[in-house]
Design a protein around this motif. Structure first.
Motif, short mmCIF file in Angstrom:
data_model
loop_
_atom_site.label_atom_id
_atom_site.label_comp_id
_atom_site.label_asym_id
_atom_site.label_seq_id
_atom_site.Cartn_x
_atom_site.Cartn_y
_atom_site.Cartn_z
N ARG A 575 -60.99 -1.54 -10.97
CA ARG A 575 -60.52 -1.78 -9.60
C ARG A 575 -60.34 -3.28 -9.35
O ARG A 575 -59.36 -3.72 -8.74
CB ARG A 575 -61.51 -1.19 -8.59
CG ARG A 575 -61.48 0.34 -8.53
CD ARG A 575 -62.24 0.84 -7.32
NE ARG A 575 -63.66 0.51 -7.39
CZ ARG A 575 -64.59 1.29 -7.93
NH1 ARG A 575 -64.23 2.46 -8.47
NH2 ARG A 575 -65.86 0.92 -7.94
N GLU A 576 -61.29 -4.07 -9.85
CA GLU A 576 -61.20 -5.51 -9.66
C GLU A 576 -59.99 -6.09 -10.39
O GLU A 576 -59.28 -6.96 -9.86
CB GLU A 576 -62.48 -6.19 -10.13
CG GLU A 576 -62.54 -7.67 -9.82
CD GLU A 576 -63.81 -8.33 -10.30
OE1 GLU A 576 -64.00 -9.53 -9.99
OE2 GLU A 576 -64.61 -7.67 -10.99
N CYS A 577 -59.76 -5.62 -11.60
CA CYS A 577 -58.61 -6.11 -12.38
C CYS A 577 -57.30 -5.82 -11.64
O CYS A 577 -56.41 -6.69 -11.55
CB CYS A 577 -58.58 -5.44 -13.76
SG CYS A 577 -59.84 -6.04 -14.90
N LYS A 578 -57.16 -4.62 -11.12
CA LYS A 578 -55.93 -4.24 -10.42
C LYS A 578 -55.73 -5.10 -9.17
O LYS A 578 -54.60 -5.44 -8.82
CB LYS A 578 -55.97 -2.77 -10.05
CG LYS A 578 -55.86 -1.83 -11.27
CD LYS A 578 -55.92 -0.37 -10.86
CE LYS A 578 -55.76 0.54 -12.07
NZ LYS A 578 -55.84 1.99 -11.69
N SER A 579 -56.83 -5.47 -8.52
CA SER A 579 -56.73 -6.27 -7.29
C SER A 579 -56.28 -7.70 -7.57
O SER A 579 -55.85 -8.40 -6.65
CB SER A 579 -58.08 -6.28 -6.56
OG SER A 579 -59.03 -7.07 -7.26
N PHE A 580 -56.37 -8.13 -8.82
CA PHE A 580 -56.01 -9.50 -9.18
C PHE A 580 -54.51 -9.67 -9.43
O PHE A 580 -54.04 -10.80 -9.58
CB PHE A 580 -56.80 -9.96 -10.40
CG PHE A 580 -58.09 -10.66 -10.07
CD1 PHE A 580 -59.11 -9.98 -9.41
CD2 PHE A 580 -58.29 -12.00 -10.38
CE1 PHE A 580 -60.30 -10.62 -9.09
CE2 PHE A 580 -59.48 -12.65 -10.06
CZ PHE A 580 -60.49 -11.95 -9.40
N ILE A 581 -53.77 -8.59 -9.51
CA ILE A 581 -52.33 -8.70 -9.74
C ILE A 581 -51.68 -9.25 -8.48
O ILE A 581 -51.75 -8.65 -7.41
CB ILE A 581 -51.71 -7.33 -10.11
CG1 ILE A 581 -52.36 -6.79 -11.40
CG2 ILE A 581 -50.20 -7.46 -10.28
CD1 ILE A 581 -52.14 -7.64 -12.61
#
Length: 709
Positions: A575-581
């Motif tokens: 979830r955190e990775c996706k929020s960084f896009i």
């Protein structure tokens, strides 16, 4: 005695090693006293009247003769044999069908003969020059040559020369290749030979110069070129069938020869111990004897005698009277001159390069299976062979387990021990294996969390030598080690400085791998590991977006059943990775499969570069993920995390603390080249055999620094 009429059907004339090998074979047999040979370059669409011949030999290869009508040849009454150049140690049929031709002539002196079916022939080496000793040249000339395809190890030659010489001239000749260059252009979006030479020039240290030529010489001229060198060096690491033909000219030249442990040189290994078992300087010293022995075994006369014996023996086994047999089937498809068929012929002819490219890719990727090719086994002439038990834990989705598995697979190749591998979860299972095998020594792949059952009481009850692979070590923890559990401590950290006599610094290990994937058109960055916060996957995404508006990011993030059994930590990281896009041109793919080593390497090899930016406050141990990334033959991007110190201490220029991602990518793999020699399977095998001979008091009488077998 009347000579029997026969025909040799070579592959189409081209700048191609298959065709040139056919020329060498024909040159060796054409003056036969038993057969009267005709010769044809079997071009596409050419029909051959073979009725007058007693026998026909094809130099068949799917990449150079994709148009050959094998079904028609299979049905014909033609007494037909085939030359097979690309063999594997356990098979001569990786690229040639086994049921089309009556008999098969493998130009491989290591193949086992099956009378009537498979014959092993010596190398058809032509005119040979007597070996000469050229030691002591002020500036040695190091020669290497071959077609521009992956796995030739040209960059490894430069690194090997860097290690042994302050001044040297490396002469590299890479001619164009009609059946390869089209297929390899896409690998780097440029002529592959130019890409290879650029890496060589970046790798060479001051004092080492690179002379690059692109000549496709005649056999005679190539031999003269080899003869003008002090030594000829071939450090292949490819994974594909066949013996190397480049060494034939080097042997004929009478100059010393250096080869790698690659299976393509398996015919050379009985005479020349591969690098690094012999250094370049040792190979120069031992060269005259080794080259002389090979020249005696492999020459035109010995090849012709073996070739003729195979033909006559095959005829007897097939009950063919080759003195009277007539051949009544065309050797290849004949195209008529009608308009319709002429159009079909032209379309097919235009498609031949595409067909060849597809076949060549298939040939290049012959290592599709997870099963590795048999590898060189270091010589050992001691009388005693020790039984060694290797103990791992059972959970395969664990970095410690995978490391132990990789170590055991390599140790199993040593000739001084018999390795017995076992994976256990408790002392009862371990003792069952121990009692059954009765080893001379035990290697524990030890980590307290995965082997809590290995206690001091259990260790004290074992009356054999105990060795422990230890993880997450540093200088301080090594200094504090005691012998409560182990007699020998095995540390795989080259940065640790220890004078302890009970510590063996095991070399790091790169899996033998050859990258045949093209670089992606859209910049693609990969990373992998368990989804723990310390891996800093979101920071990788952020860094990439700082420099690229369009890119693909591919993360392999398997679930860890031991530490994250319900997957909560990993899902949170996703979830955190996706929020960084934060840019529309950036795509993110996250996969959770636990990949086999081969599939993991393939995944990394498909990327533009691979990136790992671990938490820089973590100092325990070193990370083994970088070995996979380095082995994939793609640029590597890291930060200054202490877990990467075994790499960044040698190549700080790949750290984002020192350079941008774009700058690191632009350097390609040139900063990583020294690792391909230092952490190779051969170096691993060499150091471990030396260690076992010392630790287990094995007496090896084979001196790896003296003469050929």
């Amino acid at each position: 005695m009347k000579r029997l009429p026969a025909i040799f059907l070579n592959s189409p004339k081209a700048q191609c090693s298959i065709h040139e090998s056919g020329n060498m074979i024909y040159s060796a047999i054409r003056d036969s006293q038993k057969f009267e040979w005709d010769y044809i370059d079997l071009e596409h669409g050419r029909a051959v009247d073979v009725k007058k011949y007693a026998c026909a030999i094809y130099n068949y290869h799917p990449g150079t003769m994709p148009y050959l009508d094998l079904a028609r040849i299979r049905k014909s009454k033609l007494f037909k044999g085939v030359v097979i150049l690309e063999t594997l140690p356990e098979s001569v049929f990786p690229l040639c069908p086994s049921d089309v031709f009556d008999f098969h002539l493998a130009i491989d002196p290591t193949i086992k003969v099956q009378p009537g079916h498979i014959y092993s022939l010596p190398r058809p080496i032509g005119k040979c020059y007597a070996p000469e000793d050229k030691q002591g040249e002020e500036i040695p000339r190091i020669g290497t040559f071959g077609l521009g395809t992956p796995g030739k190890g040209f960059e490894r030659v430069v690194d090997a020369v860097n290690r042994e010489f302050d001044k040297a001239i490396i002469r590299v000749n890479i001619p164009s290749a009609e059946f390869c260059d089209g297929a390899t252009y896409g690998l780097q979006q440029k002529p592959y030979a130019d890409y290879l030479v650029a890496i060589m020039k970046r790798t060479a240290k001051p004092g080492i110069s690179i002379e690059y030529t692109k000549n496709f010489w005649s056999q005679e001229d190539l031999v003269h070129w080899c003869r003008s060198n002090t030594v000829n060096v071939f450090l292949y690491d490819r994974l594909q069938p066949g013996l190397s033909a480049t060494t034939d000219q080097a042997i004929a030249a009478g100059r010393p020869l250096v080869v790698s442990d690659n299976t393509t040189f398996r015919h050379i290994h009985p005479y020349v111990q591969p690098y690094p078992f012999w250094s370049i300087k040792e190979s120069i010293a031992n060269g005259p004897q080794a080259i002389g022995d090979m020249q005696k075994a492999w020459n035109v006369e010995s090849f012709r005698v073996s070739f003729e014996h195979a033909l006559i023996d095959a005829a007897k086994k097939h009950q063919r009277n080759i003195q009277n047999e007539t051949l009544n089937t065309p050797a290849s498809v004949k195209w008529n001159s009608s308009t319709k068929l002429a159009k079909i012929s032209r379309r097919l002819k235009r498609s031949i390069p595409k067909i060849c490219n597809k076949i060549k890719v298939k040939v290049l990727k012959i290592d599709a299976s997870d099963k590795p090719l048999p590898s060189y086994q270091m010589r050992y002439s001691g009388q005693k062979i020790a039984d060694v038990l290797f103990v791992n834990h059972k959970n395969v989705q664990c970095g410690v387990h995978q490391y132990g598995r990789n170590m055991s697979e390599q140790l199993n190749k040593l000739s001084c021990i018999r390795l017995h591998y076992t994976a256990v979860d408790n002392s009862k299972e371990f003792l069952a294996s121990y009692d059954r095998i009765k080893p001379s020594a035990i290697i524990f792949n030890h980590y307290p969390f995965t082997m809590p059952w290995l206690t001091q009481d259990l260790a004290n009850g074992l009356s054999v030598l105990k060795l422990g692979f230890l993880h997450e070590m540093n200088d301080e923890s090594v200094a504090e080690l005691d012998n409560t559990l182990f007699d020998w401590h095995l540390i795989s950290d080259p940065t640790i400085q220890s004078n302890r006599t009970d510590v063996f610094q095991s070399p790091r290990l790169l899996t033998n791998y050859c990258n045949y994937f093209p670089i992606p058109k859209i910049p693609t960055f990969g990373s992998f590991g368990f989804g723990f916060p310390s891996k800093k996957f979101p920071e990788c995404i952020d860094r990439i977006q700082d420099e690229y508006d369009e890119a693909k990011i591919v993360l392999h993030m398997p679930f860890n059943k031991l530490v994250d059994s319900d997957g909560k930590i990993t899902k949170s990281t996703v979830r955190e990775c996706k929020s960084f896009i934060r840019k529309p041109g950036i795509s993110l793919s996250i996969h959770h499969s636990f990949l086999s080593p081969k599939r993991l390497l393939d995944s990394l090899a498909k990327n533009t570069a691979n990136i790992f930016l671990y938490d820089e406050t973590i100092s325990k141990g070193i990370s083994s993920v970088l070995e996979y990334a380095i082995a994939s033959r793609r640029p590597l991007i890291v930060n200054d995390c202490p877990m990467f110190r075994h790499v960044t201490s040698q190549v700080p220029e790949i750290s984002v603390r020192n350079r941008s991602i774009r700058e690191i990518v632009s350097d390609g793999i040139s900063p990583l080249v020294p690792f391909y020699n230092e952490w190779s399977e051969a170096m691993f095998q060499k150091r471990w055999q030396e260690f076992f001979c010392h630790a287990l008091k094995l007496h090896d009488h084979s001196n790896i620094q003296q003469g050929a077998a």
